[in-house]
Design a protein around this motif. Structure first.
Motif, PDB file in Angstrom:
ATOM      1  N   GLU A 129       0.803  -1.229   0.000  1.00  0.00           N
ATOM      2  CA  GLU A 129       0.000   0.000   0.000  1.00  0.00           C
ATOM      3  C   GLU A 129       0.834   1.276   0.000  1.00  0.00           C
ATOM      4  O   GLU A 129       0.596   2.162  -0.833  1.00  0.00           O
ATOM      5  CB  GLU A 129      -0.968  -0.009   1.184  1.00  0.00           C
ATOM      6  CG  GLU A 129      -1.852   1.213   1.216  1.00  0.00           C
ATOM      7  CD  GLU A 129      -2.772   1.224   2.411  1.00  0.00           C
ATOM      8  OE1 GLU A 129      -3.645   2.109   2.431  1.00  0.00           O
ATOM      9  OE2 GLU A 129      -2.628   0.378   3.308  1.00  0.00           O
ATOM     10  N   PRO A 130       1.844   1.431   0.880  1.00  0.00           N
ATOM     11  CA  PRO A 130       2.608   2.687   0.834  1.00  0.00           C
ATOM     12  C   PRO A 130       3.368   2.871  -0.475  1.00  0.00           C
ATOM     13  O   PRO A 130       3.476   3.996  -0.974  1.00  0.00           O
ATOM     14  CB  PRO A 130       3.573   2.585   2.010  1.00  0.00           C
ATOM     15  CG  PRO A 130       3.304   1.327   2.711  1.00  0.00           C
ATOM     16  CD  PRO A 130       2.240   0.591   1.999  1.00  0.00           C
ATOM     17  N   LEU A 131       3.868   1.793  -1.042  1.00  0.00           N
ATOM     18  CA  LEU A 131       4.587   1.912  -2.314  1.00  0.00           C
ATOM     19  C   LEU A 131       3.663   2.369  -3.434  1.00  0.00           C
ATOM     20  O   LEU A 131       4.025   3.223  -4.256  1.00  0.00           O
ATOM     21  CB  LEU A 131       5.225   0.571  -2.689  1.00  0.00           C
ATOM     22  CG  LEU A 131       6.486   0.204  -1.925  1.00  0.00           C
ATOM     23  CD1 LEU A 131       6.906  -1.219  -2.244  1.00  0.00           C
ATOM     24  CD2 LEU A 131       7.599   1.163  -2.265  1.00  0.00           C
ATOM     25  N   ILE A 132       2.463   1.823  -3.461  1.00  0.00           N
ATOM     26  CA  ILE A 132       1.520   2.204  -4.513  1.00  0.00           C
ATOM     27  C   ILE A 132       1.049   3.646  -4.318  1.00  0.00           C
ATOM     28  O   ILE A 132       0.888   4.392  -5.283  1.00  0.00           O
ATOM     29  CB  ILE A 132       0.355   1.197  -4.570  1.00  0.00           C
ATOM     30  CG1 ILE A 132       0.904  -0.145  -5.051  1.00  0.00           C
ATOM     31  CG2 ILE A 132      -0.762   1.677  -5.471  1.00  0.00           C
ATOM     32  CD1 ILE A 132      -0.045  -1.288  -4.983  1.00  0.00           C
ATOM     33  N   ASN A 133       0.873   4.051  -3.064  1.00  0.00           N
ATOM     34  CA  ASN A 133       0.502   5.448  -2.808  1.00  0.00           C
ATOM     35  C   ASN A 133       1.621   6.404  -3.223  1.00  0.00           C
ATOM     36  O   ASN A 133       1.357   7.478  -3.773  1.00  0.00           O
ATOM     37  CB  ASN A 133       0.148   5.644  -1.335  1.00  0.00           C
ATOM     38  CG  ASN A 133      -1.218   5.106  -1.000  1.00  0.00           C
ATOM     39  OD1 ASN A 133      -2.092   5.025  -1.862  1.00  0.00           O
ATOM     40  ND2 ASN A 133      -1.416   4.723   0.243  1.00  0.00           N
ATOM     41  N   LEU A 134       2.879   6.019  -2.979  1.00  0.00           N
ATOM     42  CA  LEU A 134       4.002   6.855  -3.421  1.00  0.00           C
ATOM     43  C   LEU A 134       4.081   6.899  -4.947  1.00  0.00           C
ATOM     44  O   LEU A 134       4.383   7.940  -5.539  1.00  0.00           O
ATOM     45  CB  LEU A 134       5.317   6.332  -2.839  1.00  0.00           C
ATOM     46  CG  LEU A 134       5.541   6.587  -1.358  1.00  0.00           C
ATOM     47  CD1 LEU A 134       6.771   5.851  -0.863  1.00  0.00           C
ATOM     48  CD2 LEU A 134       5.667   8.075  -1.087  1.00  0.00           C
ATOM     49  N   ALA A 135       3.796   5.773  -5.592  1.00  0.00           N
ATOM     50  CA  ALA A 135       3.786   5.740  -7.057  1.00  0.00           C
ATOM     51  C   ALA A 135       2.698   6.669  -7.602  1.00  0.00           C
ATOM     52  O   ALA A 135       2.930   7.403  -8.571  1.00  0.00           O
ATOM     53  CB  ALA A 135       3.573   4.316  -7.550  1.00  0.00           C
ATOM     54  N   ARG A 136       1.530   6.654  -6.972  1.00  0.00           N
ATOM     55  CA  ARG A 136       0.461   7.567  -7.387  1.00  0.00           C
ATOM     56  C   ARG A 136       0.904   9.014  -7.270  1.00  0.00           C
ATOM     57  O   ARG A 136       0.643   9.833  -8.165  1.00  0.00           O
ATOM     58  CB  ARG A 136      -0.793   7.336  -6.532  1.00  0.00           C
ATOM     59  CG  ARG A 136      -1.494   6.052  -6.862  1.00  0.00           C
ATOM     60  CD  ARG A 136      -2.573   5.674  -5.901  1.00  0.00           C
ATOM     61  NE  ARG A 136      -3.337   6.761  -5.340  1.00  0.00           N
ATOM     62  CZ  ARG A 136      -4.259   6.614  -4.424  1.00  0.00           C
ATOM     63  NH1 ARG A 136      -4.558   5.415  -3.971  1.00  0.00           N
ATOM     64  NH2 ARG A 136      -4.924   7.640  -3.949  1.00  0.00           N
ATOM     65  N   SER A 137       1.573   9.325  -6.183  1.00  0.00           N
ATOM     66  CA  SER A 137       2.078  10.688  -5.995  1.00  0.00           C
ATOM     67  C   SER A 137       3.103  11.049  -7.074  1.00  0.00           C
ATOM     68  O   SER A 137       3.085  12.163  -7.601  1.00  0.00           O
ATOM     69  CB  SER A 137       2.706  10.810  -4.605  1.00  0.00           C
ATOM     70  OG  SER A 137       3.297  12.060  -4.429  1.00  0.00           O
ATOM     71  N   ASP A 138       3.979  10.111  -7.410  1.00  0.00           N
ATOM     72  CA  ASP A 138       4.969  10.365  -8.465  1.00  0.00           C
ATOM     73  C   ASP A 138       4.291  10.595  -9.813  1.00  0.00           C
ATOM     74  O   ASP A 138       4.685  11.491 -10.565  1.00  0.00           O
ATOM     75  CB  ASP A 138       5.949   9.194  -8.575  1.00  0.00           C
ATOM     76  CG  ASP A 138       6.906   9.132  -7.402  1.00  0.00           C
ATOM     77  OD1 ASP A 138       7.231  10.190  -6.839  1.00  0.00           O
ATOM     78  OD2 ASP A 138       7.325   8.015  -7.039  1.00  0.00           O
ATOM     79  N   TYR A 139       3.265   9.801 -10.118  1.00  0.00           N
ATOM     80  CA  TYR A 139       2.555   9.981 -11.386  1.00  0.00           C
ATOM     81  C   TYR A 139       1.859  11.340 -11.432  1.00  0.00           C
ATOM     82  O   TYR A 139       1.850  12.007 -12.464  1.00  0.00           O
ATOM     83  CB  TYR A 139       1.542   8.866 -11.612  1.00  0.00           C
ATOM     84  CG  TYR A 139       2.168   7.503 -11.825  1.00  0.00           C
ATOM     85  CD1 TYR A 139       3.304   7.348 -12.611  1.00  0.00           C
ATOM     86  CD2 TYR A 139       1.619   6.377 -11.247  1.00  0.00           C
ATOM     87  CE1 TYR A 139       3.868   6.102 -12.804  1.00  0.00           C
ATOM     88  CE2 TYR A 139       2.183   5.123 -11.445  1.00  0.00           C
ATOM     89  CZ  TYR A 139       3.312   4.995 -12.219  1.00  0.00           C
ATOM     90  OH  TYR A 139       3.873   3.764 -12.417  1.00  0.00           O
ATOM     91  N   ARG A 140       1.291  11.741 -10.320  1.00  0.00           N
ATOM     92  CA  ARG A 140       0.627  13.062 -10.281  1.00  0.00           C
ATOM     93  C   ARG A 140       1.635  14.186 -10.489  1.00  0.00           C
ATOM     94  O   ARG A 140       1.350  15.166 -11.191  1.00  0.00           O
ATOM     95  CB  ARG A 140      -0.101  13.239  -8.955  1.00  0.00           C
ATOM     96  CG  ARG A 140      -1.401  12.503  -8.903  1.00  0.00           C
ATOM     97  CD  ARG A 140      -2.201  12.893  -7.674  1.00  0.00           C
ATOM     98  NE  ARG A 140      -3.478  12.214  -7.694  1.00  0.00           N
ATOM     99  CZ  ARG A 140      -3.910  11.419  -6.746  1.00  0.00           C
ATOM    100  NH1 ARG A 140      -3.185  11.204  -5.676  1.00  0.00           N
ATOM    101  NH2 ARG A 140      -5.088  10.834  -6.841  1.00  0.00           N
ATOM    102  N   GLN A 141       2.807  14.068  -9.858  1.00  0.00           N
ATOM    103  CA  GLN A 141       3.833  15.096 -10.046  1.00  0.00           C
ATOM    104  C   GLN A 141       4.324  15.119 -11.491  1.00  0.00           C
ATOM    105  O   GLN A 141       4.565  16.190 -12.048  1.00  0.00           O
ATOM    106  CB  GLN A 141       4.986  14.875  -9.077  1.00  0.00           C
ATOM    107  CG  GLN A 141       4.632  15.196  -7.656  1.00  0.00           C
ATOM    108  CD  GLN A 141       5.770  14.908  -6.701  1.00  0.00           C
ATOM    109  OE1 GLN A 141       6.883  14.623  -7.100  1.00  0.00           O
ATOM    110  NE2 GLN A 141       5.484  14.999  -5.409  1.00  0.00           N
TER     111      GLN A 141
END
Length: 196
Positions: A129-141
């Motif tokens: 879960e934390p890795l996927i949430n960080l990936a989502r944040s990276d995609y948004r940036q």
């Protein structure tokens, strides 16, 4: 050899009758020296990028050109050094003119999604879960830097669906955008959430 060139140039300057000609010669020499230094720097950068693409670890300064830093980030991500790559991505974000910033964020998100998928496949949902949430944040940036990066948009959608589709993930902790009453659309335009 250089001494002979300089002595020849000094002789030409002494023979010149016009100070304008001497000024033009000096300006030309300065331009040649500047172009030669830029060419040498670009050649060194290209050698570093080629070495990193071939899989050789080459140290890169944070003051290097954005493309060189990006090549190092890509090398680190291929070799699963996400933490070290994160530091370089943050340094690259400090270079406002670097055109590869969005691509670096996208690659960082992909590396995190790969690890997240591996953890999901092995049944370790809490760690994924934390890795996927960080990936989502990276995609948004990445999308904020380059709105036309469709691969990041697609991967963001996959990451958001992955969080929603697994019952082990707590959706209340995600970055879900709350829907307004009466709206039947998702947070991504053009993707209906269900039947109206």
């Amino acid at each position: 050899m250089m001494r002979r060139i300089w002595s020849r140039l000094a002789e030409i300057a002494r023979r010149a009758r016009s100070p304008l000609l001497v000024g033009f010669l000096a300006a030309s020499l300065a331009g040649v020296a500047y172009a030669a230094s830029k060419y040498a720097a670009a050649s060194a950068d290209n050698r570093k990028i080629a070495a990193l693409r071939e899989g050789r670890d080459v140290p890169v300064s944070l003051n290097s050109a954005g493309e060189v830093v990006f090549a190092r980030i890509h090398f680190l991500l291929i070799h699963d050094s996400i933490d070290e790559a994160q530091a370089l991505v943050n340094a690259l974000d400090q270079k406002p003119g670097a055109p590869v910033r969005a691509r670096a964020r996208y690659d960082l998100g992909n590396a995190r999604m790969r690890l997240g998928f591996d953890l999901v496949e092995s049944g370790k949902l809490e760690k994924a879960e934390p890795l996927i949430n960080l990936a989502r944040s990276d995609y948004r940036q990445a999308l904020s830097l380059d709105p036309d990066l469709w691969d990041a948009r697609y991967n963001l959608d996959v990451a958001m669906r992955l969080i929603r589709d697994f019952p082990g993930f707590d959706e209340a902790r995600g970055e879900e955008i709350p829907a307004k009453p009466g709206e039947f659309w998702t947070d991504l335009p053009g993707k209906p959430r269900g039947l109206p």
